[in-house]
Design a protein around this motif. Sequence first.
Motif, mmCIF file in Angstrom:
data_model
loop_
_atom_site.group_PDB
_atom_site.id
_atom_site.type_symbol
_atom_site.label_atom_id
_atom_site.label_comp_id
_atom_site.label_asym_id
_atom_site.label_seq_id
_atom_site.Cartn_x
_atom_site.Cartn_y
_atom_site.Cartn_z
ATOM 1 N N ARG A 76 -1.908 0.538 11.847
ATOM 2 C CA ARG A 76 -0.515 0.758 12.255
ATOM 3 C C ARG A 76 0.081 2.050 11.686
ATOM 4 O O ARG A 76 1.286 2.156 11.476
ATOM 5 C CB ARG A 76 0.352 -0.445 11.850
ATOM 6 N N SER A 77 -0.754 3.012 11.431
ATOM 7 C CA SER A 77 -0.297 4.281 10.864
ATOM 8 C C SER A 77 0.087 5.242 11.998
ATOM 9 O O SER A 77 -0.735 5.521 12.879
ATOM 10 C CB SER A 77 -1.385 4.919 10.006
ATOM 11 N N SER A 78 1.313 5.708 11.951
ATOM 12 C CA SER A 78 1.771 6.659 12.961
ATOM 13 C C SER A 78 1.271 8.058 12.637
ATOM 14 O O SER A 78 1.092 8.423 11.461
ATOM 15 C CB SER A 78 3.309 6.672 13.020
ATOM 16 N N GLY A 79 1.058 8.844 13.662
ATOM 17 C CA GLY A 79 0.670 10.229 13.458
ATOM 18 C C GLY A 79 1.851 11.051 12.950
ATOM 19 O O GLY A 79 3.018 10.706 13.167
ATOM 20 N N LYS A 80 1.558 12.131 12.283
ATOM 21 C CA LYS A 80 2.595 12.981 11.716
ATOM 22 C C LYS A 80 3.282 13.796 12.808
ATOM 23 O O LYS A 80 2.633 14.374 13.677
ATOM 24 C CB LYS A 80 1.973 13.915 10.679
ATOM 25 N N SER A 81 4.606 13.817 12.767
ATOM 26 C CA SER A 81 5.349 14.658 13.712
ATOM 27 C C SER A 81 5.166 16.129 13.354
ATOM 28 O O SER A 81 5.079 16.487 12.167
ATOM 29 C CB SER A 81 6.834 14.297 13.698
ATOM 30 N N ALA A 82 5.122 16.976 14.367
ATOM 31 C CA ALA A 82 4.912 18.408 14.142
ATOM 32 C C ALA A 82 6.205 19.070 13.665
ATOM 33 O O ALA A 82 7.302 18.637 14.028
ATOM 34 C CB ALA A 82 4.418 19.070 15.420
ATOM 35 N N PRO A 83 6.096 20.105 12.852
ATOM 36 C CA PRO A 83 7.312 20.828 12.426
ATOM 37 C C PRO A 83 7.907 21.599 13.591
ATOM 38 O O PRO A 83 7.197 21.997 14.528
ATOM 39 C CB PRO A 83 6.787 21.778 11.344
ATOM 40 N N ASN A 84 9.213 21.798 13.552
ATOM 41 C CA ASN A 84 9.882 22.591 14.589
ATOM 42 C C ASN A 84 9.572 24.074 14.397
ATOM 43 O O ASN A 84 9.389 24.544 13.273
ATOM 44 C CB ASN A 84 11.394 22.375 14.540
ATOM 45 N N LEU A 85 9.510 24.789 15.497
ATOM 46 C CA LEU A 85 9.305 26.235 15.458
ATOM 47 C C LEU A 85 10.677 26.906 15.526
ATOM 48 O O LEU A 85 11.398 26.753 16.516
ATOM 49 C CB LEU A 85 8.428 26.688 16.625
ATOM 50 N N VAL A 86 11.045 27.628 14.470
ATOM 51 C CA VAL A 86 12.350 28.282 14.398
ATOM 52 C C VAL A 86 12.186 29.764 14.738
ATOM 53 O O VAL A 86 11.389 30.468 14.112
ATOM 54 C CB VAL A 86 12.978 28.120 13.000
ATOM 55 N N ILE A 87 12.928 30.229 15.730
ATOM 56 C CA ILE A 87 12.896 31.627 16.152
ATOM 57 C C ILE A 87 14.241 32.264 15.802
ATOM 58 O O ILE A 87 15.291 31.764 16.208
ATOM 59 C CB ILE A 87 12.635 31.740 17.664
ATOM 60 N N ARG A 88 14.192 33.347 15.067
ATOM 61 C CA ARG A 88 15.414 34.031 14.636
ATOM 62 C C ARG A 88 15.730 35.183 15.587
ATOM 63 O O ARG A 88 14.842 35.975 15.935
ATOM 64 C CB ARG A 88 15.261 34.546 13.203
ATOM 65 N N VAL A 89 16.981 35.249 16.010
ATOM 66 C CA VAL A 89 17.428 36.282 16.946
ATOM 67 C C VAL A 89 18.724 36.890 16.414
ATOM 68 O O VAL A 89 19.411 36.291 15.582
ATOM 69 C CB VAL A 89 17.662 35.704 18.361
ATOM 70 N N PRO A 90 19.088 38.084 16.880
ATOM 71 C CA PRO A 90 20.368 38.671 16.447
ATOM 72 C C PRO A 90 21.552 37.809 16.884
ATOM 73 O O PRO A 90 21.500 37.151 17.929
ATOM 74 C CB PRO A 90 20.388 40.036 17.157
ATOM 75 N N LYS A 91 22.578 37.823 16.092
ATOM 76 C CA LYS A 91 23.786 37.086 16.461
ATOM 77 C C LYS A 91 24.386 37.704 17.721
ATOM 78 O O LYS A 91 24.529 38.919 17.826
ATOM 79 C CB LYS A 91 24.799 37.144 15.315
ATOM 80 N N GLY A 92 24.737 36.847 18.691
ATOM 81 C CA GLY A 92 25.260 37.331 19.959
ATOM 82 C C GLY A 92 24.227 37.328 21.074
ATOM 83 O O GLY A 92 24.489 37.848 22.160
ATOM 84 N N THR A 93 23.068 36.710 20.832
ATOM 85 C CA THR A 93 22.010 36.660 21.846
ATOM 86 C C THR A 93 22.282 35.538 22.849
ATOM 87 O O THR A 93 22.532 34.398 22.461
ATOM 88 C CB THR A 93 20.636 36.456 21.196
ATOM 89 N N ILE A 94 22.214 35.873 24.130
ATOM 90 C CA ILE A 94 22.347 34.897 25.203
ATOM 91 C C ILE A 94 20.946 34.490 25.654
ATOM 92 O O ILE A 94 20.089 35.349 25.887
ATOM 93 C CB ILE A 94 23.109 35.484 26.410
ATOM 94 N N VAL A 95 20.705 33.181 25.769
ATOM 95 C CA VAL A 95 19.418 32.677 26.255
ATOM 96 C C VAL A 95 19.631 32.176 27.681
ATOM 97 O O VAL A 95 20.424 31.255 27.913
ATOM 98 C CB VAL A 95 18.881 31.547 25.364
ATOM 99 N N ARG A 96 18.929 32.779 28.643
ATOM 100 C CA ARG A 96 19.055 32.399 30.056
ATOM 101 C C ARG A 96 17.729 31.859 30.584
ATOM 102 O O ARG A 96 16.662 32.338 30.203
ATOM 103 C CB ARG A 96 19.457 33.601 30.915
ATOM 104 N N GLU A 97 17.801 30.884 31.477
ATOM 105 C CA GLU A 97 16.618 30.448 32.206
ATOM 106 C C GLU A 97 16.245 31.570 33.163
ATOM 107 O O GLU A 97 17.096 32.078 33.905
ATOM 108 C CB GLU A 97 16.927 29.147 32.954
ATOM 109 N N LEU A 98 15.002 31.985 33.148
ATOM 110 C CA LEU A 98 14.614 33.233 33.806
ATOM 111 C C LEU A 98 14.826 33.200 35.313
ATOM 112 O O LEU A 98 15.366 34.146 35.892
ATOM 113 C CB LEU A 98 13.151 33.554 33.488
ATOM 114 N N THR A 99 14.420 32.136 35.977
ATOM 115 C CA THR A 99 14.461 32.095 37.442
ATOM 116 C C THR A 99 15.880 32.012 37.972
ATOM 117 O O THR A 99 16.270 32.769 38.871
ATOM 118 C CB THR A 99 13.644 30.896 37.962
ATOM 119 N N SER A 100 16.674 31.112 37.429
ATOM 120 C CA SER A 100 18.031 30.890 37.943
ATOM 121 C C SER A 100 19.063 31.804 37.298
ATOM 122 O O SER A 100 20.143 32.023 37.850
ATOM 123 C CB SER A 100 18.443 29.434 37.723
ATOM 124 N N GLY A 101 18.765 32.329 36.106
ATOM 125 C CA GLY A 101 19.737 33.143 35.380
ATOM 126 C C GLY A 101 20.825 32.331 34.704
ATOM 127 O O GLY A 101 21.768 32.895 34.144
#
Length: 422
Positions: A76-101
């Motif tokens: 009954r041992s659960s597998g270990k959850s993976a660590p989150n990947l943190v990406i650092r960007v300049p303050k004021g960065t807009i993240v857009r979905e590429l296809t729809s904008g």
Amino acid sequence: MFVDVAKVKLKAGDGGNGAVSFHREKYVSSGGPDGGDGGKGGDIIFVADRNLATLADFRYKRKYIAKNGESGKACRSSGKSAPNLVIRVPKGTIVRELTSGKIIADISTDAETVIVRGGKGGYGNMHFATPTRQAPRFAKPGVKGEELEVQLELKLLADVGLVGFPNVGKSTLISVISQAKPVVADYHFTTLTPVLGVVRMREESSFVVADIPGLIEGACKGLGLGHQFLRHIERCRLLVHVVDVAGSEGRDPFEDFEVINRELRSFDEGLSAKPMLVAGNKCDLASDAQIERFKGYVEARGYKFFPIMAPINHGVEALLLEIEAMLAKLPPITIYEPEELPENLFKQADGGIEVTTRNGVYFVSGEKVLRLVESVNLDDYESLRYFHKMLGIFGVLDKLKNAGIKQGDTVNIYDFEFEFLE
């Protein structure tokens, strides 16, 4: 190098698979299923970093993949959850979905923002035990992590934007009123990238000024450097239009004033609607008549005019006091709200399940059914019952019927063949 637009691919981690295991212990017979759950896949998180001023790092790395969760284990041992990947960007960065904008997030605060989420871990076989199914030989696979291609767009966070033709003294002005050190020289396009400076009026009173590289006629269509950097004044609460009132380079200040306003309006109607002050620079090279005539022209159009000589700090104090007074009445810097993303952005319609027919055999394909086949023991009766149940839930049976399948026809799902029985 200043880079303010970048395209990157993001792949969150997959959830770990549930385990198929049975308890083994001395003097304990038929210990029962004890397969543990899989761990969660890692999310991809964006966070603002005040020490970054450009998206240049994303020119060299364009794909970011978070780690997968571990599979479940025995006892009954659960597998270990993976660590989150943190990406650092300049303050004021807009993240857009590429296809729809569409805007996914505006990274303008210190809060962490999850862009794509890791998949959940699958259940181990201990969850599938029932009074009538005491030895399930199947487990649930982990859910795939979200995958997305995005465009990063940096829009500077500044209260005031300095606009105007090249070589009118914008860089000199920002170097006088702040600690910014832009390149200042007597030729066009000395400033090749936006420059930010903090103006401190008094204790607990300051504002940020952005020196935008010189605009020229046609900037909204990509001429000069203007088109590349006009986006950086979209957030500004107030614009200061710097004009060479003396026309020292043979240009007409009246025409310059109208050209820049026209370029702002052509790029975005919202820019022309922003509050604006006009700073008439190089007054030492102009006659009093020239200054008065330009002042009347500007004020007739509803703008306040301030004659200055930036290199010697003449008239600058009055300009700064007016900026401070106007900013106190204006709303804060624009923060863009996330927009509604297209449906099925992270998954294909019907889970990507397809039914094709070749030589009388019905072939079923798709990520869902592939993971289903991999998760069950097809030699076990209880597993087969679970398999058939999930085919109905996934809509595979309905798709087969819509494709014209009949009793006794052969179905092939990734080399596992069986006869179709209603």
